[in-house]
Enzyme design. Structure first.
Site, PDB file in Angstrom:
ATOM      1  N   ASP A  92       0.785  -1.258   0.011  1.00 15.00           N
ATOM      2  CA  ASP A  92       0.118  -0.053   0.008  1.00 15.00           C
ATOM      3  C   ASP A  92       0.704   1.287  -0.103  1.00 15.00           C
ATOM      4  OD1 ASP A  92      -2.052   1.584  -0.043  1.00 15.00           O
ATOM      5  OD2 ASP A  92      -2.918   0.979   1.836  1.00 15.00           O
ATOM      6  N   ASP A 271      -7.721  -7.500   1.448  1.00 12.41           N
ATOM      7  CA  ASP A 271      -6.787  -7.596   2.276  1.00 12.41           C
ATOM      8  C   ASP A 271      -7.423  -6.862   3.643  1.00 12.41           C
ATOM      9  OD1 ASP A 271      -6.493  -4.552   1.345  1.00 12.41           O
ATOM     10  OD2 ASP A 271      -5.199  -4.735   3.386  1.00 12.41           O
TER      11      ASP A 271
HETATM   12  N1  GUN Z   1      -6.401   0.796   2.629  1.00 12.88           N
HETATM   13  C1  GUN Z   1      -7.944   0.578   2.921  1.00 12.88           C
HETATM   14  N2  GUN Z   1      -8.589   1.620   2.238  1.00 12.88           N
HETATM   15  C2  GUN Z   1      -7.402   2.271   1.623  1.00 12.88           C
HETATM   16  C3  GUN Z   1      -7.580   3.502   0.735  1.00 12.88           C
HETATM   17  O1  GUN Z   1      -8.683   3.873   0.621  1.00 12.88           O
HETATM   18  N3  GUN Z   1      -6.397   3.828   0.279  1.00 12.88           N
HETATM   19  C4  GUN Z   1      -5.183   3.276   0.518  1.00 12.88           C
HETATM   20  N4  GUN Z   1      -4.192   3.515  -0.065  1.00 12.88           N
HETATM   21  N5  GUN Z   1      -5.273   2.040   1.039  1.00 12.88           N
HETATM   22  C5  GUN Z   1      -6.245   1.694   1.750  1.00 12.88           C
END
Ligand code: GUN
EC number: 2.4.2.29
Length: 376
Positions: A92, A271
């Site tokens: 992420d 996830d």
């Molecule tokens: N993880 C859970 N929701 C999100 C989101 O909206 N953006 C990002 N980058 N990670 C997430």
């Protein structure tokens, strides 16, 4: 990265596919255990492979950038080598963690300024820097830098926010497309649909995200406190716009029921910290419903966690023993409970895939949704 579809469920929008990355294949629908700081908490990489056969794990840019830091990750030859994991990794972008974890932050057109939750130091993440960091971490799939709006979020803010997330996405793509992977294997960039719980904003965002033509697409800003029905309504409009020939990843979702309902709407990848985090508090997900292993009810129940499971820990650990370990805050309690929950989540998505292929998904899903909400 490649994506191919093997089957579509006749009674829902569920699909069975295969994502091919430089580190191997992932059969979808898939659940990706969260390995925030280079570890799926309480589970060794060997257990991830040999005991539960996890096909892909997640890492977080925010955490890895703060600790161990880019210098160490680069010298190690990237995250795969650093942690000894040769299967796919997704990172992420920090576009969620800077909002949820860091202290005071300022969101500007340039990017987000934040203060480390570890030592209070000041940092700036821009879309370009989020790409550079993820090149250095070296995940197979990397995420665009976005703004995940909170819930509730007023319409005007959400409308402005998607505009900025889209401008940031252009900057992410520009940087990603003009830089090379650092470790000799391909990486791919997934953009993220936002738009809070507003259908017209979700449609606008999904259309923009689809127009960028990346190899896969993600849906963010959900499971942030909205009712499940609103989440499903958003997933449905977005999935109907995102191209069917590319994988769709719903970020941060969710309960076993949320996963099944979203698979039915056309989501391929998930996830969530729920199976790992809740395990550490004694919440176990099972085929018959949810157990709180801390309850007195299990004090003298010497039956195995699940006699029919193919997970060794499920066969040899009694409920009474796990209750004792969790109550005593023994590390082994967290290890067994986490392994159990991840094994269950991976079993669930594997079953979903088999049912999609055999054409029985819809009926099976409805039956499972009734059972999985039980409190045992
Ligand atoms: N993880 C859970 N929701 C999100 C989101 O909206 N953006 C990002 N980058 N990670 C997430």
């Amino acid at each position: 990265m490649k994506f191919s579809l093997q089957a579509n469920d006749p009674l829902s929008k569920a699909r069975a596919g295969t994502v091919t990355t430089a580190h191997g294949e992932i059969q979808t629908p898939i659940f990706m255990p969260v390995g925030t700081a280079g570890t799926v908490k309480a589970v060794h990489q060997r257990e991830l492979k040999d005991d539960i056969d996890a096909k892909i794990i997640l890492g977080n840019t925010y955490h890895l950038y703060l600790r161990p830091g880019l210098d160490t990750l680069e010298k190690a030859g990237g995250l795969h080598k650093f942690i000894g994991w040769d299967r796919p990794i997704l990172t992420d972008s920090g576009g969620y963690q800077v909002y949820s974890l860091s202290k005071v932050r300022k969101i500007k057109e340039e990017g987000v300024t934040f203060y480390s939750h570890i030592d209070g130091s000041k940092h700036l993440f821009t879309p370009e820097y989020a790409m550079d960091i993820q090149r250095t971490i070296g995940a197979d799939i990397i995420m665009a830098f976005d703004e995940c709006t909170p819930y509730p979020c007023d319409y005007t803010y959400a409308a402005q926010s998607i505009k900025m997330t889209h401008r940031w996405l252009k900057r992410c793509c520009e940087r990603f497309d003009t830089t090379e992977p650092k470790y000799g294997f391909d990486q791919t960039l997934f953009p993220i649909v936002q738009g809070s719980v507003y259908k017209d904003l979700r449609i606008k965002s999904a259309e923009f995200i689809a127009s960028m033509g990346r190899e896969g697409n993600a849906i963010g800003g959900l499971s942030v406190g909205e009712p499940a029905e609103e989440m499903y309504a958003m997933t449905e409009v977005v999935c109907d716009i995102l191209p069917s020939e590319k994988p769709r990843y719903l970020m941060g979702v969710g309960t076993p029921i949320n996963i099944l309902e979203n698979i039915a709407l056309g989501v391929d990848m998930f996830d969530c910290v729920m199976p790992t985090r809740n395990a550490r508090n004694g919440m176990l997900f099972t085929r018959n419903g949810i157990i709180n292993i801390r309850n007195k009810k299990w004090e003298n129940d010497f039956s195995p966690l699940d006699a029919e499971s193919d997970l060794y820990a499920d066969q040899v650990t009694s409920k009474a023993y796990l209750r004792h370990l969790v109550h005593s805050k023994e590390m082994l309690g967290a290890q067994i409970a986490t392994l159990h929950n991840l094994h269950f989540y991976l079993w669930l998505v594997k079953q979903a895939r088999e049912k999609i292929i055999s054409g029985e998904f819809y009926e099976w899903k409805n039956k499972m949704v009734k059972i999985l909400g039980n409190k045992l």
